[in-house]
Write a protein that holds these residues in place. Structure first.
Motif, PDB file in Angstrom:
ATOM      1  N   LYS A 179      35.629 -19.164  12.181  1.00 19.25           N
ATOM      2  CA  LYS A 179      35.533 -17.709  11.997  1.00 19.25           C
ATOM      3  C   LYS A 179      36.113 -16.960  13.179  1.00 19.25           C
ATOM      4  N   GLU A 180      35.801 -17.485  14.402  1.00 18.22           N
ATOM      5  CA  GLU A 180      36.308 -16.808  15.599  1.00 18.22           C
ATOM      6  C   GLU A 180      37.828 -16.856  15.637  1.00 18.22           C
TER       7      GLU A 180
ATOM      8  N   LYS B 140      35.173  -4.811  21.091  1.00 15.85           N
ATOM      9  CA  LYS B 140      35.581  -3.973  19.978  1.00 15.85           C
ATOM     10  C   LYS B 140      36.245  -2.700  20.445  1.00 15.85           C
TER      11      LYS B 140
ATOM     12  N   HIS C  18      39.897 -17.253  13.164  1.00 17.47           N
ATOM     13  CA  HIS C  18      40.469 -16.448  12.096  1.00 17.47           C
ATOM     14  C   HIS C  18      40.469 -14.980  12.437  1.00 17.47           C
ATOM     15  N   THR C  19      39.401 -14.543  13.166  1.00 23.76           N
ATOM     16  CA  THR C  19      39.335 -13.135  13.573  1.00 23.76           C
ATOM     17  C   THR C  19      40.409 -12.804  14.588  1.00 23.76           C
ATOM     18  N   ASP C  20      40.671 -13.774  15.494  1.00 27.26           N
ATOM     19  CA  ASP C  20      41.675 -13.542  16.538  1.00 27.26           C
ATOM     20  C   ASP C  20      43.090 -13.891  16.080  1.00 27.26           C
ATOM     21  N   HIS C  21      43.247 -14.287  14.802  1.00 24.29           N
ATOM     22  CA  HIS C  21      44.564 -14.690  14.285  1.00 24.29           C
ATOM     23  C   HIS C  21      45.176 -15.831  15.094  1.00 24.29           C
TER      24      HIS C  21
END
Length: 1500
Positions: free
Chosen positions: A390-391, A334, A393-396
């Protein structure tokens, strides 16, 4: 075709285990002996039916059922994207990643150093795995499974066993397998008892195989990653067979030999057709079992333990990384971006793409989920797919995100858990990401296939169809065609089925298949779509589909299918424009021509060794769709002349000869006419011939023209050598013209000759042979044009030449487009223009409705009009009429010459003529050799005063015997006979029918008799109207106070003839004709007529004139009994000639014949049986009253009058004289008025004067029911005068409210020299016919209507005999229908002056009041006394008054109004009175009267 696999099986087969195989050359050589590679050898056994058990990461037992494997060579690399675009296989091979972490190392026992070969191949595999990224390996550590192949037929068993022991010791029992196969082709039964009928499971895989040949491991020049594929065959991409179900049938799929073409690049290295190769020819059933055991051992001992270990290892790694990732690495990621995946650019979409390392946490999680999915642990797979989603989608990482979202939805569906509903939005999100973000339509297509299978499993077929349509595009036709085809399939499975949407999308799919070069699949789609549009009246859509099917079939060289499709374009009413129809026809003719060429080549190939004894044969003709044949309009005519079959019966040639042939193709079936012909034939067959009366029930009338309206249950009988004409009605349904040439009939003749063995039937047809000239002669129409939308009938004749059976089956012709049939000069083009074909003739009979089965089903009667029996030659009669008239006057007689000719085989006899109108013609009773064509109509005899001739009465029948010389007519001979034709008494068009009946002199086996029908049309014009009446005379011995004799002479009567010229009345603008009365003759059993001397002999009736002739009739045989029933009765003929020194013999032919045929004789002799003649029967009701109310015998008379006349007529500039005769019957004498009758008796008999007049003129009122006496013969229609109009309206009814009559003496003697005026009392009797009172107005002045009408000029001859005195008066009278005019006054002045010069006046005068008004009570009668004044001797008609009547009204009403409401009543019968002078004077006329008449004739 609906797939037999469920959605679960389809998805499971879409994600198999990928196993890599490395084979040595010696091992491949052993497999090639069976025409198989090692991979192909194992392919049928890669879907074993077994249940494997493994332990999941939670140490729970998990069952893996029916695993799916895909074994491929290690050297194989995935097809590049360019080729994948063409093969549609990349969409199902890129995601999930490959599972190639297992490798098979295969070496043969024949290898000299097998163990060393194993080591080298393992080292080579490991090196290539490190150096190359393709193919992708699931794990770095690879499972190696060692296989030793041994050739049982040619190998060393001991060496093989030693190698197996070494291999098992080196690598362990669970990592190696000893496989024995046979490489020697066995005989029918080998030593082990195995049959050669071993199943071949490899063909179905080799047919659609897409494999790459293995790399040669000995060739070190081949670099890793460099592909060296040898593409054997490229069929339809296997996407649909894996993920969906095609609507095409299996047969349509297997017939596909179409390769990718068009805008697709061509693949090289295509191998030979696999269908011709036999696979596994040396393998036995024992070898099949060894292969199954090998796959089972590999899965259970090697694969499952390895995958169970790798699943547990990955699970532990992911969980360990997940704990650290959650606590520590999330903070660094983060704030510092640690462990961030690298970014790259997608070459296809041009967007940044996230790249993960192989050992990253996200990829390990994805790998764990893929492994769990392959091991059917869908719950575990869904959990990790969902986490990875989910992972990503978070990393595009959109590509990875779409992949795991897709697999998460699939895992959820395969889990089939009610607790976790299916996430439809996962699939929609994945498809949208592939299309919009990643720009990867192939990935979206693969995802769509998976999604739609799931939707169909859940019953969402409409949504599945929309999903297929959503991913179609214009850049890839093959992919879009597959999607549209699947969308159509989904519409068909919807609830309810959407048939029209299904068909529409099939057409779209077929169009895209066609653009991609897949014509076979395009053809399949169009055929399936046609089933929906066919016979639904969607003609435009159906035409488009059929036309496309025809073109695709033609391109694929399927000419029969193309021909059927193009033929369907013309099976219904074509709504296309003319140019499109022209295109359809041109394509059809082109395909048809090539098809016929192909058939001819095939027939030539089959007839390389022709049979010398067999006649030359031809191939059967194909069926043509154009033009349309109206089957039930087909007609068959049996005739003796092909020229006359299409003309009317009254066809005349240059010599005015009419040949008898009324049954022609120009006539339509008339049921009344057919019934009339049948009755005539029945009359002559059972009336004149000696035939059994009991066979009348089985009588079958002869039919010459067969149609759909005739009885066609039996076969027509055609005579050898005579013509059979077939009329076929054809219709051109197109908007372009058609050209037809070489049109002829196709027939089959079955004959039986003595030379045939055992009497076998000999069958010959002009369809398949050319040697038929000795059997049937056929007509060929060279060419004709059928215009657009034209319906035309064509006539074709055939002429049988041998006895047998003849069947007309079809019509053959050459069809071409009219625009291509003619060259620029308008001549017919030669060469290959048009095609030759046929159309069958299959008319059906009437629909049957007798039995229950016939009523509930469509059953038609047998129709044999085209199935004929050909019989032996027979006599054939031809009849010709010379100078047969087409126009006649009423009563005109013309002589016609009839020529009878026998053109058939053998003599004929028993010739009769039957007709419905026998009264209109007459044959001579003399022998043919006693007659000359120059004879006149009437025979002339010397004038003998008061001479009477006797002759027998002739009985009239509708069957007349025709005299023949020696009573027969031999073949090839002819005879001429006279025939007299008379014009009927009724004007109009008269049809005279002749039915000639004759029999062969020698008995015929099939024809007992033959008939010839003929109808002549004659236009009849009006000539004369003649009526007659008779009244008693008095004997002169006693007289009363008025000078009238009281004694009636019953043996004498005065006969009055009223003759009126009607010719000019009918033809106002034509030439006027005058008729000269030549002779008046009487025909009676006991009455004769005598002239009144002197009498005027030159009597001419000019146009519009009326003539009154009076003669004296005398009873020459008072003892004659009227009621004697005698057929052959002697009659008296008396003549009064009105020409100087000329008398015509009325007792001979044709004068007496026409009198007896006219019906007058039967009116005179009521007790003679009436003839069964059509004209008599039609008027039976009208004429039945002749004897219904008979008068007293003292007033009966049986006198027939024959009035013979002549006239000069000009036709075509030629003036000729015509003659004729009229017949008038006089049956009753009008009794003289009796002044001594009582008034009551007069009231009862108030209808008698009118009745007497009708009797005198030959007519009677309608009889009451039941009053008709038996045996009373009816009169013909022309003898009955017109009766008063029937009461059809209120106005007619009002004209019959009052009946009246005049009562007065019939004759009076008065001396006008002593007393100039004679006043006679007249009583007018009026009868009220209503049940209510009437107001009556009597007008003695007889004022006419105010409307002025044209006057009629009449000349009247009055010849009156009063004892020895004769008064002859000739004057002109103008009858007016309006008030007096100047012309009337002038004419009256002229007539008055002429009458004064001779002491005569032209009329009488009523003395006293000229008008009376009376009231007549209901059903009451009154008598009104009148006085009439006369000034000259003459015959007067006292009915010169008018009677008006109206319903009685109150006296207060206006008199004028009452008068205006009155209606003139129908007049009573004419009431004549004769005034005789006592002075012995006779008046002679001079020319002054004629001069006066001429002057008055010029007035108007």
């Amino acid at each position: 075709m609906v797939s037999t696999q469920s959605a679960y099986e389809i998805i499971q087969s879409a994600f198999p285990f990928h196993i890599a195989a490395m084979c040595s050359d010696d091992a491949e050589a052993v497999c090639r002996k069976n025409n198989l590679s090692f991979v192909d050898l194992l392919r049928p056994f890669c879907k074993p039916t077994l249940e494997g058990r493994i332990k999941d990461p939670s140490n729970l037992l998990h069952v893996v059922r029916n695993p799916n494997f895909r074994i491929m060579y290690f050297s194989n690399q995935f097809v590049p994207s360019a080729m994948a675009r063409k093969m549609m296989s990349d969409a199902v091979s890129r995601h999930p990643p490959s599972t190639e972490s297992i490798g098979m190392i295969v070496v043969s026992s024949s290898n000299p150093d097998a163990m060393e070969a194993y080591r080298k191949m393992v080292a080579d595999q490991m090196q290539r795995q490190k150096q190359s990224s393709q193919p992708k390996w699931f794990f770095p550590s690879t499972l190696h499974y060692f296989v030793l192949i041994h050739d049982c037929a040619n190998g060393d068993d001991q060496k093989a066993e030693a190698l197996w022991e070494s291999l098992r010791a080196a690598y362990g029992v669970n990592s190696c397998h000893f496989l024995k196969i046979n490489t020697k082709q066995h005989n029918e039964n080998d030593n082990m008892g195995n049959s050669v009928n071993v199943p071949d499971p490899w063909s179905q895989y080799m047919h659609d195989k897409l494999s790459l040949e293995p790399l040669d491991t000995s060739n070190s020049n081949i670099l890793p990653g460099k592909q060296s594929p040898i593409i054997k065959e490229l069929k339809r991409p296997p996407t649909l067979s894996v993920l969906g179900s095609s609507l095409s049938t299996d047969s349509e799929m297997t017939n596909s030999n179409e390769h990718l073409a068009g805008d697709q690049y061509q693949l090289d290295g295509v191998a030979a057709d696999a269908d011709r190769t036999k696979y596994g020819i040396c393998l036995t059933l024992s070898d099949h079992d060894r292969l199954r055991n090998f796959i089972h051992d590999f899965i259970v001992r090697g694969l499952y333990p390895y995958l169970e270990y790798m699943l547990r290892t990955l699970y532990e790694q992911v969980n360990a990384r997940k704990g650290l990732h959650g606590k520590f690495f999330s903070v660094t990621k983060k704030w510092f971006g640690g462990n961030k995946p690298t970014a790259s650019t997608n070459s296809q979409s041009g967007l940044p793409e996230v790249a993960y390392a192989g050992d990253s946490h996200e990829m390990q999680m994805r790998r764990l989920a893929d492994l769990a999915f392959l091991l059917q642990h869908y719950d575990l797979a869904y959990t990790f797919y969902h986490s990875a989603k989910k992972e990503f989608h978070t990393d595009h990482a959109w590509l990875q995100f779409a992949g795991v979202a897709e697999m998460a939805a699939v895992s959820n569906f395969m889990l089939n858990s009610a607790q976790k509903p299916y996430p439809m939005h996962y699939m929609e999100s994945a498809i949208g990401t592939y299309l919009s973000t990643c720009k990867l339509p192939l990935y979206a297509t693969r995802c769509t296939f998976l999604s739609t299978e799931i939707m169909k499993a859940k019953g969402l077929n409409n949504d599945a169809a929309q999903a297929y349509i959503r991913v179609t595009s214009e850049d890839f036709d093959l992919r879009s065609s597959l999607l549209l085809e699947q969308a159509a399939y989904c519409f068909n499975l919807a609830k309810p089925p959407m048939k029209r949407k299904c068909a529409f999308h099939l057409i779209l799919a077929g169009h895209r298949f066609s653009k991609s070069g897949q014509r076979t699949h395009a053809l399949s789609c169009y055929k399936l779509a046609l089933q929906t549009y066919k016979k639904k009246a969607w003609h435009l859509a159906e035409d488009h589909i059929n036309f496309t099917i025809g073109r695709h079939s033609y391109t694929l060289r399927d000419l029969s299918n193309a021909l059927e499709a193009f033929r369907s374009l013309f099976s219904h009413k074509c709504l296309q424009p003319a140019n499109q129809q022209n295109l359809f026809l041109r394509e059809f003719l082109n395909v048809y021509k090539q098809y016929l060429t192909q058939v001819e080549k095939y027939n030539e190939f089959n007839s390389l060794v022709p049979d010398v004894q067999a006649p030359p044969t031809r191939a059967p003709l194909p069926i043509l769709p154009l033009p349309i044949i109206i089957q039930n309009s087909t007609r068959v005519l049996l005739t003796n002349s092909k020229e006359e079959c299409i003309t009317q019966g009254d066809r005349k040639d240059e010599t005015d000869i009419v040949r008898a042939s009324s049954v022609t193709l120009t006539q339509r079936f008339d049921p009344l006419r057919a019934k009339s012909w049948a009755s005539l034939e029945e009359a002559v067959v059972f009336g004149k011939t000696k035939r059994d009366k009991h066979s009348l029930a089985n009588f079958r009338p002869s039919i010459q023209l067969f149609s759909s309206k005739t009885n066609n249950s039996y076969k027509p009988a055609a005579v050898v050598g005579e013509y059979i004409v077939v009329e076929i009605v054809i219709k051109n349904p197109l908007k372009i013209s058609l050209f037809l040439g070489d049109v002829t009939l196709i027939w089959r003749h079955i004959s039986k000759t003595d030379s045939d063995t055992f009497g076998e039937n000999k069958i010959i047809s002009n369809e398949n042979t050319t040697e038929y000239d000795n059997f049937v002669e056929s007509e060929v129409i060279d060419s004709f044009v059928l215009a657009q939308n034209e319906e035309k009938s064509i006539q074709l004749y055939i002429r049988p030449l041998k006895i047998g059976e003849l069947e007309i089956s079809a019509i053959t012709y050459r069809l071409s487009n009219y625009s291509f049939a003619l060259d620029s000069s308008g001549k017919r083009m030669t060469g290959s223009v048009g095609v030759c074909g046929k159309q069958e003739l299959r008319p059906v009979g009437n629909r049957l409705n007798n039995t229950e089965n016939e009523r509930f089903n469509v059953v038609y009667a047998t129709d044999n009009r085209l199935h004929l029996n050909v019989v032996a030659p027979a006599p054939l009669l031809e009849v010709s009429f010379c100078n047969f008239p087409s126009r006649l006057l009423c009563g005109e007689i013309q002589q016609v010459t009839v020529e009878l000719c026998n053109t058939g085989s053998g003599p004929l006899h028993n010739l009769y003529v039957a007709s419905s109108y026998p009264e209109l013609f007459s044959f001579s009773d003399d022998k043919p050799d006693n007659w000359s064509e120059n004879d006149t109509v009437y025979s002339k005899v010397p004038v003998i005063k008061y001479h009477t001739r006797h002759n027998k009465a002739k009985k009239i029948t509708n069957v007349i015997a025709v005299p023949l010389p020696e009573s027969k007519l031999v073949s090839g001979c002819s005879v001429k006979l006279p025939l007299w034709i008379i014009g009927s008494a009724i004007p109009g068009v008269q049809e005279i029918d002749f039915l000639f009946y004759y029999e062969p002199l020698e008995p015929h086996p099939r024809l007992g008799y033959r008939i010839l029908k003929h109808v002549s049309l004659v236009s009849i014009s009006s000539s004369l109207n003649i009526t007659a009446s008779a009244c008693n005379t008095y004997q002169g011995d006693t007289e009363n106070e008025l000078g009238v004799s009281d004694r009636i002479d019953l043996n004498q009567a005065i006969v009055s003839l009223n003759i009126e010229n009607l010719y000019q009345l009918q033809r106002v603008k034509s030439t006027m004709l005058s008729f000269r009365i030549m002779q008046v003759s009487s025909v009676s059993p006991h009455w004769t007529i005598y002239p009144i001397q002197p009498y005027h002999k030159d009597i001419t009736v000019t146009p519009k004139e009326k003539v009154l002739l009076c003669f004296k009739a005398r009873n020459s045989n008072p003892g004659f009994i009227d009621d004697e029933d005698c057929q052959d009765i002697q009659v008296l003929f008396s003549n009064i000639s009105l020409k100087d020194d000329i008398e015509l013999d009325s007792s001979s032919t044709p004068c007496s014949d026409f009198f007896f045929r006219s019906g007058c004789w039967y009116a005179l002799m009521p007790n003679i049986n009436k003839p069964s003649v059509k004209s008599f029967n039609q008027n039976e009701k009208l004429l039945a009253g002749t004897g219904s109310r008979r008068m007293s015998k003292k007033f009966d008379i049986r006198l027939g009058l024959v009035i013979i006349w002549e006239s000069d007529i000009e036709v075509d500039g030629i003036r000729r004289t015509i003659t004729g005769q009229h017949h008038v019957p006089v049956t009753t004498i009008i009794p003289l008025n009796d002044d001594k009758d009582k008034p009551k008796q007069e009231a009862v008999n108030q209808k008698e004067p009118e009745k007497r007049k009708r009797i005198a003129t030959g007519s009677m009122e309608k009889p009451k029911p039941g009053s008709k006496p038996p045996g009373r013969p009816p009169l013909p229609a022309h003898l009955a005068p017109s009766t008063p109009p029937s009461v059809k309206s209120a106005d007619e009814f009002r004209k019959r409210m009052v009946k009246y009559k005049l009562r007065h003496p019939s004759s009076v003697y008065h001396d006008f020299h002593n007393k100039r005026l004679c006043i006679i009392p007249v009583t007018l009797i009026l009868q009220n016919c209503r049940d209510e009172p009437l107001d009556i107005f009597i007008n003695l002045a007889k004022a006419k209507d105010k409307t002025l009408v044209r006057y009629n000029l009449c000349r009247i001859y009055i010849i009156v005999l009063t004892g020895p005195r004769v008064y002859i008066l000739i004057f002109h009278v103008l009858k007016f229908s309006s008030t007096k005019s100047k012309s009337e006054e002038n004419l009256n002045t002229i007539i008055g002056d002429a009458a004064t010069a001779f002491g005569l006046t032209a009329s009488f005068t009523w003395v006293g009041n000229t008008a009376y008004k009376r009231r007549l009570e209901a059903k009451d009668q009154i008598c009104l006394s009148l006085m009439a004044s006369f000034c000259v001797c003459n015959v007067y008609n006292l009915n010169e008054l008018q009677v008006y009547a109206a319903l009685h009204r109150d006296e207060c009403e206006d008199t004028k109004k009452i008068r205006s409401n009155m209606v003139e009543q129908y007049p009573c019968a004419d009431s004549y009175i004769v005034l005789n002078s006592t002075k012995q004077d006779s008046f002679e006329l001079d020319d002054t009267i004629y001069d006066i008449a001429d002057d008055t004739n010029d007035e108007d």
